[in-house]
Design an enzyme around this catalytic site. Structure first.
Site, PDB file in Angstrom:
ATOM      1  N   TRP A  20     -31.731 -66.510  -3.152  1.00  0.00           N
ATOM      2  CA  TRP A  20     -31.786 -67.723  -2.340  1.00  0.00           C
ATOM      3  C   TRP A  20     -30.558 -67.802  -1.418  1.00  0.00           C
ATOM      4  O   TRP A  20     -30.660 -68.237  -0.282  1.00  0.00           O
ATOM      5  CB  TRP A  20     -31.832 -68.950  -3.260  1.00  0.00           C
ATOM      6  CG  TRP A  20     -31.854 -70.247  -2.502  1.00  0.00           C
ATOM      7  CD1 TRP A  20     -32.941 -70.883  -1.979  1.00  0.00           C
ATOM      8  CD2 TRP A  20     -30.726 -71.052  -2.160  1.00  0.00           C
ATOM      9  NE1 TRP A  20     -32.567 -72.028  -1.341  1.00  0.00           N
ATOM     10  CE2 TRP A  20     -31.212 -72.160  -1.431  1.00  0.00           C
ATOM     11  CE3 TRP A  20     -29.350 -70.959  -2.394  1.00  0.00           C
ATOM     12  CZ2 TRP A  20     -30.371 -73.159  -0.942  1.00  0.00           C
ATOM     13  CZ3 TRP A  20     -28.524 -71.948  -1.906  1.00  0.00           C
ATOM     14  CH2 TRP A  20     -29.031 -73.040  -1.191  1.00  0.00           C
ATOM     15  N   HIS A  21     -29.419 -67.335  -1.922  1.00  0.00           N
ATOM     16  CA  HIS A  21     -28.196 -67.417  -1.114  1.00  0.00           C
ATOM     17  C   HIS A  21     -28.219 -66.455   0.059  1.00  0.00           C
ATOM     18  O   HIS A  21     -27.551 -66.691   1.060  1.00  0.00           O
ATOM     19  CB  HIS A  21     -26.964 -67.148  -1.987  1.00  0.00           C
ATOM     20  CG  HIS A  21     -26.554 -68.334  -2.788  1.00  0.00           C
ATOM     21  ND1 HIS A  21     -27.107 -68.621  -4.015  1.00  0.00           N
ATOM     22  CD2 HIS A  21     -25.673 -69.322  -2.546  1.00  0.00           C
ATOM     23  CE1 HIS A  21     -26.571 -69.736  -4.485  1.00  0.00           C
ATOM     24  NE2 HIS A  21     -25.698 -70.182  -3.620  1.00  0.00           N
ATOM     25  N   GLY A  22     -28.927 -65.362  -0.057  1.00  0.00           N
ATOM     26  CA  GLY A  22     -28.943 -64.434   1.067  1.00  0.00           C
ATOM     27  C   GLY A  22     -29.821 -63.236   0.806  1.00  0.00           C
ATOM     28  O   GLY A  22     -30.006 -62.821  -0.347  1.00  0.00           O
TER      29      GLY A  22
ATOM     30  N   PHE B 232     -27.588 -70.206   4.543  1.00  0.00           N
ATOM     31  CA  PHE B 232     -28.573 -70.115   3.472  1.00  0.00           C
ATOM     32  C   PHE B 232     -29.818 -70.942   3.808  1.00  0.00           C
ATOM     33  O   PHE B 232     -30.726 -70.986   3.060  1.00  0.00           O
ATOM     34  CB  PHE B 232     -27.978 -70.565   2.139  1.00  0.00           C
ATOM     35  CG  PHE B 232     -26.711 -69.824   1.808  1.00  0.00           C
ATOM     36  CD1 PHE B 232     -26.637 -68.451   2.055  1.00  0.00           C
ATOM     37  CD2 PHE B 232     -25.605 -70.449   1.312  1.00  0.00           C
ATOM     38  CE1 PHE B 232     -25.469 -67.755   1.779  1.00  0.00           C
ATOM     39  CE2 PHE B 232     -24.447 -69.756   1.014  1.00  0.00           C
ATOM     40  CZ  PHE B 232     -24.378 -68.413   1.262  1.00  0.00           C
TER      41      PHE B 232
END
Lengths: 472, 386
Positions: A329-331, A472
């Site tokens: 989800w962060h990257g 994000f």
């Protein structure tokens, strides 16, 4: 539009507050939600209007899809229940597919290319602003509708919930059930001193964290993480510690600003940070760092996977998979996957320790260990390649020598001085929630503190960098 | 009611504080953004020239304008930005796009008689084909950045405060009081006692640090487009009947070695050759007396102010100070024209060959820097020529 920019602070916010206040006191009060939606869409489009249509499509699709779900069928209507499950599944899949296409397509294609030696073309598309946040929030809405929770069904409330600008760009990840009742209070849509006063103060604290604290540490991170030289022990530790402080002040500052802004409009957002670096273990850490994401992952990934209900081994696997999703989800990068995996492993070890050992680490050792694990994760979180991450890890264990890099000169000593100050703040100073509960602050001290925070921050706003979490 | 009272206090004090900052900045006008000022401009100190110069260019009316990079900025340093009819509009790391905009603004000044331009090799690198967004916004007169720079900036507030302090104490540095062109006696005094730091006076660690930070030439990509832009700027100045005096600033031998060892010496020479086809210039760069005199440099990049002051006198046709270092500077100058450029470049090549015939502190230090800079990447092939 950035919260820490002149157009927002001197233009957008005052205008929206004044119009909102005026509408709330006028006979057109019912138009206030429409005004807030329009203002929020303007806020969104300011950054890149090209993705406004995508955003509007996503809102319309999710609302219409939620209507397809219909009411909860009576017990025994198995076919209807299956149909609802299917509709929900398709709705979530469309959201995830949209996110996947824009955020993960190149990552997947690149990975396949790399693994199989192919040359499938990459799109190199700009990521639509806030897509991770509004996708997650709309999934929570579909789930609320599926569960038949109160209030779902009103399009204006729904649109206002999704577009409401304080949380639109980078959270906190709020749920419809937390926000809807607040939009429907009878006293809503009126400005009040009871909300404006703490709202302004919280916003000023957040702005100060971002502009004065986070941006100071940002300057120490890039020269090491984005360079080619082999970092020595002090370089590697300094840059990693600086990043830990940057990302904390940046994101908690942003969250404070979002919470403060919402409060100005009479809406209370859930807390997103609670002094996470003071935690004595990883489980506690994930209850106090990006709290709303943790809860989302718990409720919408970990529990549906079975949580801790299917035995210990399965619990560890579920934790690992949940944090893997959190990492992704962060990257869209393998370094984020590794970061997520590290968090999953750390959480599993922590749970296993709790279950099988009666020994507890002394608090100080717990804080040191938790912070150490967090720092190790940050090396992968911040590095753009594994090669660089590995070089920094090697630097942290002294494999690249212990010399202070001559080219950096006083930069390194200045960095360590500021890191020390930053650590003193995060470990020993009261957090914003505590400060806001200090009743002993008289009006004059309160007002003076606000003015100092606000003026110092506003005067240092030139060239505002984006928030770390905007990507994000 | 308590919240309302608190809110009133917060907002009224906030408005009062911001208004006080704005009024102070307007009255003191530390960047010279408008002609009105409470404190005379002689008390100004230019520390962030990329902020100040775009504003001063519009409000000052100098007869002589200095253009170039940080070499000219520090080498012909004017503390107040403009003094005695001379304005130093050089920018650190200046790009040609920025210089083009500066020239457009400067040519609106009817008093402008001459431009002294320290032309730079790196500005023809395709990598520099850009304009710093903030600098360009300032040069374009963007009202938003003008307001935030001059009214709502902590730096401006601090500068205003300090400028008032200097004015109240009547404090102007002795160097900043000198007439321009700088007097001969002053230049010789500066050669004898250069203000710290100097490359020669640095301890070994700091010296190595400075040398390690020398600019990147390995990826240098000669841009015909940028050279064309350079020629357009020259034409604009000529069309305005403003005298153009061009010079190539001195380059320390460490940097010359960086150019040579990364295989860029032929590009350096080619650039000078093309330059000479379009304008005459005085060349202070190359393996000459200045390059190997570390005492003539502040650091590995920038000439000492005494060197710049001597160069300015020489460029303006004034007499050279009677001191040995000034003679070295003057003796290093090569007047290059379209007619003699071949001979001058051959002389530069000869000097280069002589200076690099045997390993020396310059060549070995730079070889080590290159090897260290690129870490595990092999040092570039030194025989590579384009």
């Amino acid at each position: 539009m950035l919260f820490n920019s002149y157009p927002f602070i001197l233009g957008f916010l005052p205008v929206v507050l004044v119009v909102y206040g005026a509408l709330g006191e006028s006979r057109w009060r019912q138009a206030t939600p429409f005004f807030l939606i329009a203002a929020s869409l303007f806020f969104y489009a300011w950054w890149n209007w090209h993705y406004l249509l995508l955003f509007l499509f996503s809102i319309a699709f999710n609302y219409l899809w939620s209507r397809l779900l219909g009411p909860i069928p009576p017990a025994g209507a198995a076919a209807s229940a299956r149909a609802r499950r299917l509709i929900l599944g398709v709705g979530i899949a469309v959201n995830v597919a949209l996110l996947g296409y824009f955020k993960y397509r190149d990552f997947l294609v690149g990975s396949v290319n790399g693994a199989l030696g192919l040359a499938w073309p990459l799109l190199h598309m700009e990521l639509p602003l806030a897509i991770s946040f509004f996708t997650f929030e709309q999934i929570t809405y579909l789930m609320s509708c599926y569960r038949g929770e109160e209030g779902t069904g009103d399009f204006v409330s729904y649109a206002m919930f999704i577009t409401f600008f304080p949380h639109l760009i980078a959270g906190p990840i709020v749920r419809y059930q937390e926000i809807y009742p607040q939009f429907n209070r009878r006293t809503q849509f009126r400005l009040s001193a009871e909300n404006l006063t703490p709202g302004l103060m919280i916003f000023a604290i957040g702005l100060f964290k971002k502009v004065i604290l986070a941006d100071t540490f940002r300057d120490y991170v890039g020269p090491v993480f984005e360079a080619h030289f082999l970092p020595s022990f002090p370089d590697a530790w300094g840059a990693t510690l600086a990043f830990a402080l940057q990302v904390y002040f940046d994101f908690s500052g942003y969250s404070d600003m979002a919470i403060g802004l919402a409060r100005m409009f009479g809406v209370r957002f859930p807390e997103n940070f609670d002094s996470p670096y003071k935690c004595t273990n990883m489980v506690e850490y994930w209850h106090r760092w990006h709290i709303t994401l943790s809860f989302f992952l718990r409720d919408y990934v970990y529990i549906p996977l079975g949580g801790n209900r299917r035995g210990e081994l399965r619990q560890h696997l579920n934790l690992f998979l949940t944090m893997l999703v959190g990492g992704l989800w962060h990257g869209a990068s393998w370094t984020f996957v590794v970061w997520g995996a590290l968090q999953g492993v750390a959480l599993s070890i922590n749970h296993a320790w709790r279950k099988h050992s009666t020994r507890r680490l002394p608090a100080l050792a717990g804080v040191a260990l938790t912070f150490g694990v967090t720092l190790f994760g940050y090396v992968f979180f911040r590095s753009t390649t594994f090669t660089r991450a590995w070089q920094i890890v090697r630097g942290m264990v002294g494999a690249n020598g212990f010399a202070w890099r001559a080219e950096f000169g006083s930069f390194t000593s200045e960095m360590y001085r500021n890191i020390l100050k930053g650590l003193l703040v995060v470990w020993f100073c009261p957090n914003r929630q505590t400060i806001m509960q200090w009743d002993w602050l008289g009006d004059y001290v309160y007002a003076a503190a606000f003015v100092v925070l606000a003026v110092v921050s506003v005067l240092n706003l030139a060239n505002p960098p984006a928030f770390v979490y905007f990507q994000f | 009611m308590a919240a309302a009272r608190r809110l009133r206090l917060m907002l009224s004090w906030l408005v009062a504080a911001v208004a006080a900052v704005i009024v102070l900045n307007i009255l003191v006008n530390p960047w010279g953004a408008w002609r009105f000022h409470l404190v005379p401009g002689k008390y100004r100190r230019v520390r962030a020239e990329r902020v100040v110069t775009p504003y001063l260019l519009r409000t000052a009316a100098p007869d002589t304008l200095l253009l170039g990079s940080s070499r000219t900025l520090y080498g012909m340093k004017i503390e107040q930005g403009v003094h005695d009819g001379v304005e130093n509009a050089a920018l650190s790391g200046s790009r040609l796009q920025e210089i083009a905009k500066e020239v457009d603004i400067a040519l609106r000044n009817p008093h402008l008689r001459r431009v002294i331009w320290g032309v730079e090799f790196y500005t023809i690198d395709a990598y520099t084909d850009s304009c710093s967004p903030d600098t360009c916004a300032r040069l374009d007169g963007d009202w938003r950045i003008t307001l935030t720079d001059n009214l709502l900036s902590a730096d401006t507030f601090v500068a205003s405060y300090r400028m008032i302090g200097r004015a109240l104490q009547g404090k102007i540095a002795a160097d900043a009081r000198q007439p321009i062109p700088w007097p001969k006696a002053f230049i010789c005094r500066q050669f004898a006692n250069p203000p710290p730091p100097t490359l020669a006076g640095m301890d070994e660690q700091r010296r190595l640090r400075e040398i390690s930070q020398l600019p990147e030439y390995r990826q240098f990509d000669y841009s015909p487009r940028l050279f064309q832009l350079f020629l357009e700027i020259v034409q604009r100045i000529r069309r305005a009947h403003v005298e153009l005096i061009a010079y190539v600033p001195p380059v320390d031998q460490f940097e010359l070695e960086m150019i040579r060892q990364t295989g860029r010496w032929p590009d350096f020479q080619r650039w000078k050759r093309e330059l000479a086809q379009h304008l005459s210039y005085t060349d202070y760069s190359g393996y000459n007396g200045i390059a190997r005199s570390d005492r003539m440099f502040i650091d590995a990049w920038h000439m000492e102010p005494a060197v710049g002051a001597t160069i300015m006198r020489q460029l303006l046709g004034d007499s050279i100070p009677d001191c040995p270092d000034a003679a070295i500077v003057a003796g290093s100058a090569l007047r290059v024209t379209a007619d003699n450029v071949g001979a001058m470049l051959a002389l530069q090549d000869r000097r280069k060959d002589e200076a690099t015939a045997a390993p020396n502190v310059y060549s070995t230090t730079i070889a080590a820097v290159i090897a260290k800079r690129y870490g595990h990447i092999a040092a570039p092939d030194l025989s590579a020529r384009r």
